[in-house]
Design a protein around this motif. Structure first.
Motif, mmCIF file in Angstrom:
data_model
loop_
_atom_site.group_PDB
_atom_site.id
_atom_site.type_symbol
_atom_site.label_atom_id
_atom_site.label_comp_id
_atom_site.label_asym_id
_atom_site.label_seq_id
_atom_site.Cartn_x
_atom_site.Cartn_y
_atom_site.Cartn_z
ATOM 1 N N UNK A 205 -34.555 38.269 31.664
ATOM 2 C CA UNK A 205 -33.592 39.286 32.085
ATOM 3 C C UNK A 205 -34.248 40.290 33.034
ATOM 4 N N UNK A 206 -35.548 40.488 32.899
ATOM 5 C CA UNK A 206 -36.245 41.388 33.828
ATOM 6 C C UNK A 206 -36.227 40.804 35.232
ATOM 7 N N UNK A 207 -36.500 39.507 35.337
ATOM 8 C CA UNK A 207 -36.433 38.874 36.657
ATOM 9 C C UNK A 207 -35.020 38.975 37.216
ATOM 10 N N UNK A 208 -34.022 38.744 36.341
ATOM 11 C CA UNK A 208 -32.635 38.849 36.795
ATOM 12 C C UNK A 208 -32.340 40.237 37.352
ATOM 13 N N UNK A 209 -32.708 41.275 36.611
ATOM 14 C CA UNK A 209 -32.411 42.643 37.029
ATOM 15 C C UNK A 209 -33.145 42.984 38.319
ATOM 16 N N UNK A 210 -34.363 42.469 38.485
ATOM 17 C CA UNK A 210 -35.114 42.742 39.713
ATOM 18 C C UNK A 210 -34.467 42.079 40.932
ATOM 19 N N UNK A 230 -27.738 32.516 33.382
ATOM 20 C CA UNK A 230 -28.686 31.745 32.573
ATOM 21 C C UNK A 230 -29.855 32.610 32.130
ATOM 22 N N UNK A 231 -30.382 33.406 33.048
ATOM 23 C CA UNK A 231 -31.485 34.291 32.703
ATOM 24 C C UNK A 231 -31.040 35.363 31.712
ATOM 25 N N UNK A 232 -29.802 35.844 31.871
ATOM 26 C CA UNK A 232 -29.328 36.857 30.926
ATOM 27 C C UNK A 232 -29.277 36.292 29.515
ATOM 28 N N UNK A 233 -28.741 35.081 29.354
ATOM 29 C CA UNK A 233 -28.580 34.562 27.997
ATOM 30 C C UNK A 233 -29.879 34.062 27.392
ATOM 31 N N UNK A 234 -30.924 33.878 28.208
ATOM 32 C CA UNK A 234 -32.239 33.641 27.609
ATOM 33 C C UNK A 234 -32.695 34.886 26.859
ATOM 34 N N UNK A 235 -32.100 36.025 27.231
ATOM 35 C CA UNK A 235 -32.384 37.302 26.582
ATOM 36 C C UNK A 235 -31.307 37.684 25.570
ATOM 37 N N UNK A 236 -30.027 37.541 25.962
ATOM 38 C CA UNK A 236 -28.926 38.113 25.204
ATOM 39 C C UNK A 236 -28.850 37.640 23.774
ATOM 40 N N UNK A 237 -28.895 36.311 23.571
ATOM 41 C CA UNK A 237 -28.783 35.819 22.202
ATOM 42 C C UNK A 237 -30.096 35.994 21.454
ATOM 43 N N UNK A 273 -41.238 33.188 9.727
ATOM 44 C CA UNK A 273 -41.499 34.040 10.898
ATOM 45 C C UNK A 273 -41.918 33.206 12.103
ATOM 46 N N UNK A 274 -42.791 32.244 11.868
ATOM 47 C CA UNK A 274 -43.268 31.393 12.963
ATOM 48 C C UNK A 274 -42.128 30.555 13.545
ATOM 49 N N UNK A 275 -41.286 29.990 12.680
ATOM 50 C CA UNK A 275 -40.167 29.164 13.155
ATOM 51 C C UNK A 275 -39.168 29.985 13.955
ATOM 52 N N UNK A 276 -38.898 31.224 13.517
ATOM 53 C CA UNK A 276 -37.980 32.071 14.274
ATOM 54 C C UNK A 276 -38.514 32.315 15.677
ATOM 55 N N UNK A 277 -39.822 32.509 15.788
ATOM 56 C CA UNK A 277 -40.433 32.732 17.108
ATOM 57 C C UNK A 277 -40.357 31.474 17.967
ATOM 58 N N UNK A 278 -40.686 30.333 17.392
ATOM 59 C CA UNK A 278 -40.779 29.098 18.182
ATOM 60 C C UNK A 278 -39.409 28.603 18.636
ATOM 61 N N UNK A 279 -38.413 28.667 17.758
ATOM 62 C CA UNK A 279 -37.144 27.974 18.007
ATOM 63 C C UNK A 279 -36.090 28.814 18.726
ATOM 64 N N UNK A 280 -36.302 30.110 18.870
ATOM 65 C CA UNK A 280 -35.190 30.990 19.164
ATOM 66 C C UNK A 280 -34.653 31.006 20.579
ATOM 67 N N UNK A 281 -35.524 31.122 21.584
ATOM 68 C CA UNK A 281 -35.045 31.442 22.930
ATOM 69 C C UNK A 281 -34.046 30.427 23.485
ATOM 70 N N UNK A 282 -34.294 29.107 23.384
ATOM 71 C CA UNK A 282 -33.306 28.167 23.951
ATOM 72 C C UNK A 282 -31.944 28.213 23.277
ATOM 73 N N UNK A 283 -31.841 28.831 22.102
ATOM 74 C CA UNK A 283 -30.552 28.922 21.425
ATOM 75 C C UNK A 283 -29.520 29.714 22.208
ATOM 76 N N UNK A 284 -29.974 30.588 23.099
ATOM 77 C CA UNK A 284 -29.035 31.393 23.875
ATOM 78 C C UNK A 284 -28.187 30.597 24.837
ATOM 79 N N UNK A 285 -28.583 29.381 25.116
ATOM 80 C CA UNK A 285 -27.863 28.564 26.098
ATOM 81 C C UNK A 285 -26.459 28.211 25.626
ATOM 82 N N UNK A 286 -26.207 28.288 24.308
ATOM 83 C CA UNK A 286 -24.866 27.900 23.843
ATOM 84 C C UNK A 286 -23.801 28.889 24.307
#
Length: 563
Positions: A205-210, A230-237, A273-286
């Motif tokens: 989202x930082x790249x998007x805003x820039x 796409x960049x926003x939802x990598x952050x939003x969810x 905690x580790x699984x939440x970190x590893x699995x989370x970011x691509x979930x925003x694509x939905x």
């Protein structure tokens, strides 16, 4: 009764508690400053939410100088970014201070710098909405264009988050250097994961805003709209799950102590905690599952990635129920569900966290509809999504934050929660739940009937379909009214605990492990490995679509102002 309750809320001198040095007074001042901003944002954002609900139900019309969309945008910024963001940083920093023996001076200074950046950034972004130059909602999708100063304000908020994150990393690294061979305390372990995920989430989202800043200034003619989404939802969810992650840390660390139990499994908590970190970011694509420009195969892969986030949640559900049952049986519970009666129902700290956990069951189930292509087409861009969001963030996260505040604020301010304030807090929680039941329930239902989100009240040229929504929108307004009553109550309670409650010592509840617990494996401490795996999973989800969107970019769009 009063004596017993007072003892429950004050610190007990056990050997386990003495292992921690307590929260440094200078660090306590930092966290209380974050909490002050957080709950002021909750109060203002809550009133704006009420006005939204009343207009959506057709009960009032916002004036032209501060219309529905300005209200909606400001409500989103204050509650989604400010209330949650400042609470998160303050809570994690207090946890680091308490479990690691205090923040080192450099990190405390970074915490204040982060605080300043977040406050200035919020004020700058909100000012542009107030003057009518940024009614682009929380998602700020192009081609709608806000004032460039709105985006600059968002950059300052992100810089504040990054400063806080690196401060936490420095403090953890310093502790590990001085305690070689020891496991990082569980709360600090969660704090590390929270900031790793939050920092990663804000990169896109930082790249998007820039890219939006020169576009909004008129220095560039067009912007790639689909890439920006796409960049926003990598952050939003992911941001939503960062808040959930923060709540989960309290469920594992503080909740067992509050109910008189012990941790179910330190290893399981760290794996979650580790699984939440590893699995989370691509979930925003939905959130983009019905967007054009992406292949069906790519969307299918993201459906799987979105659903994978449910695994650590299921592990947490198992651990929480097992922990409660064990605690109840230690107190003499008999039968299949006898332990349920042994839970401390008259303790506001417990009630807030328990209801937050319980609500995440239907909230998470509702989220499954948004990860499936066919079901998503039914609910996408309807009030169903808003109802789901208010269950996850408005109950599971917000109630967890309230429960944390009910012990952390008096702990930091060297005060105690009296039975009278505890009873008021219980009523606050009950009113919150009833209000959210009406509001979120109405949103879910009317969303299935096709009522759109993000729109002011409209009869749609006296459409019979739109008229059928009105009873549900009235229930939405009723729920919003109850919620603002609860908001006023929680803000009063928090500032009372901060400034007026009787002086005393309140426990920072940190649960002990079971006496026969297995040793926590060393591999759980390998954050470098978990970050590499997170990057690998993130790359699987985003490299292909982002490269395609750049190499085969659709025609860009000039900025539009639709208000």
């Amino acid at each position: 009764m009063e004596t017993a309750l007072h003892q429950t809320f004050t610190e007990k001198k056990s050997k386990r508690i003495e292992k921690y040095l307590g929260t440094n007074p200078k660090d306590a001042k930092l966290t209380l400053s974050y909490f002050t901003v957080s709950f002021i944002a909750l109060l203002v954002g809550g009133f704006l939410g009420l006005l939204q609900g009343l207009e959506r139900a057709g009960l009032l019309t916002m004036p032209a100088w501060f219309d529905y969309y300005q209200t909606l945008t400001t409500h989103g910024i204050l509650l989604i970014l400010v209330f949650t963001g400042t609470f998160l940083v303050g809570y994690v920093y207090a946890g680091l201070s308490h479990t690691l023996g205090g923040l080192i001076p450099k990190v405390r200074k970074m915490g204040w710098i982060a605080f300043t950046l977040m406050v200035i950034g919020t004020a700058l972004a909100a000012s542009q909405v107030i003057i009518g130059e940024a009614s682009v909602l929380y998602t700020f999708y192009p081609p709608m264009a806000a004032s460039p100063w709105f985006y600059i304000g968002l950059v300052l908020v992100v810089l504040g988050i990054w400063t806080a994150a690196f401060g936490a990393f420095i403090n953890v690294a310093n502790w590990r250097k001085n305690h070689r061979g020891q496991h990082l305390p569980l709360l600090a372990f969660f704090g590390t994961g929270i900031f790793v995920l939050l920092f990663t989430a804000t990169l896109g989202v930082t790249y998007e805003v820039l890219t939006l800043i020169p576009w909004a200034f008129g220095w560039t003619d067009t912007v790639n709209v689909l890439l920006s989404r796409t960049l926003f939802w990598s952050f939003g969810h992911t941001l939503v799950n960062v808040w959930y992650f923060t709540a989960v840390s309290a469920w594992y660390v503080a909740f067992p102590k509050i109910i008189g139990g012990r941790q179910f499994s330190d290893t399981l908590a760290r794996v979650v905690a580790v699984l939440i970190v590893i699995l989370n970011v691509p979930g925003g694509f939905h959130h983009q599952i019905i967007d054009p420009g992406f292949t069906e195969g790519l969307k299918y892969m993201h459906v799987f990635m979105s659903l994978s986030i449910g695994f650590p949640s299921l592990m947490t559900a198992f651990a929480m129920f097992a922990m409660m049952e064990r605690a109840g049986r230690r107190k003499g519970a008999k039968g299949l569900l006898g332990w349920f009666k042994k839970l401390p129902w008259k303790d506001a700290r417990f009630l807030a966290l328990f209801l937050a956990m319980a609500t995440f069951i239907p909230a998470g189930a509702g989220g499954i509809a948004q990860t499936n292509f066919q079901l998503n087409q039914v609910v996408h861009n309807t009030l169903f999504i808003t109802g789901h969001f208010h269950l996850t963030v408005g109950v599971s996260v917000a109630l967890s934050f309230f429960g944390i505040a009910y012990w952390l604020v008096p702990h930091l301010s060297k005060r105690v929660m009296t039975p009278k304030i505890n009873k008021l807090a219980i009523w606050q929680i009950i009113i919150w739940m009833v209000g959210m039941f009406f509001m979120s329930g109405a949103m879910h239902t009317v969303g299935l009937f096709g009522a759109p989100r993000r729109t002011a009240f409209s009869t749609y040229f006296d459409s019979a379909t739109a008229a059928s929504w009105n009873p549900y929108l009235m229930l939405l307004a009723v729920g919003g009214t109850l919620l603002i009553i609860s908001v006023v109550m929680v803000v009063y309670i928090v500032f009372h605990l901060m400034l007026k409650a009787p002086k005393g010592e309140t426990e920072f509840p940190i649960a002990e492990e079971e006496e026969d617990a297995s040793p926590t494996p060393k591999w759980t401490e390998r954050w470098s490995l978990w970050v590499v795996l997170m990057i690998a999973v993130l790359s699987m989800g985003y490299v292909i679509p982002i490269v395609d969107l750049i190499m085969n970019a659709p025609p860009g769009s000039p900025p539009f102002k639709t208000w």
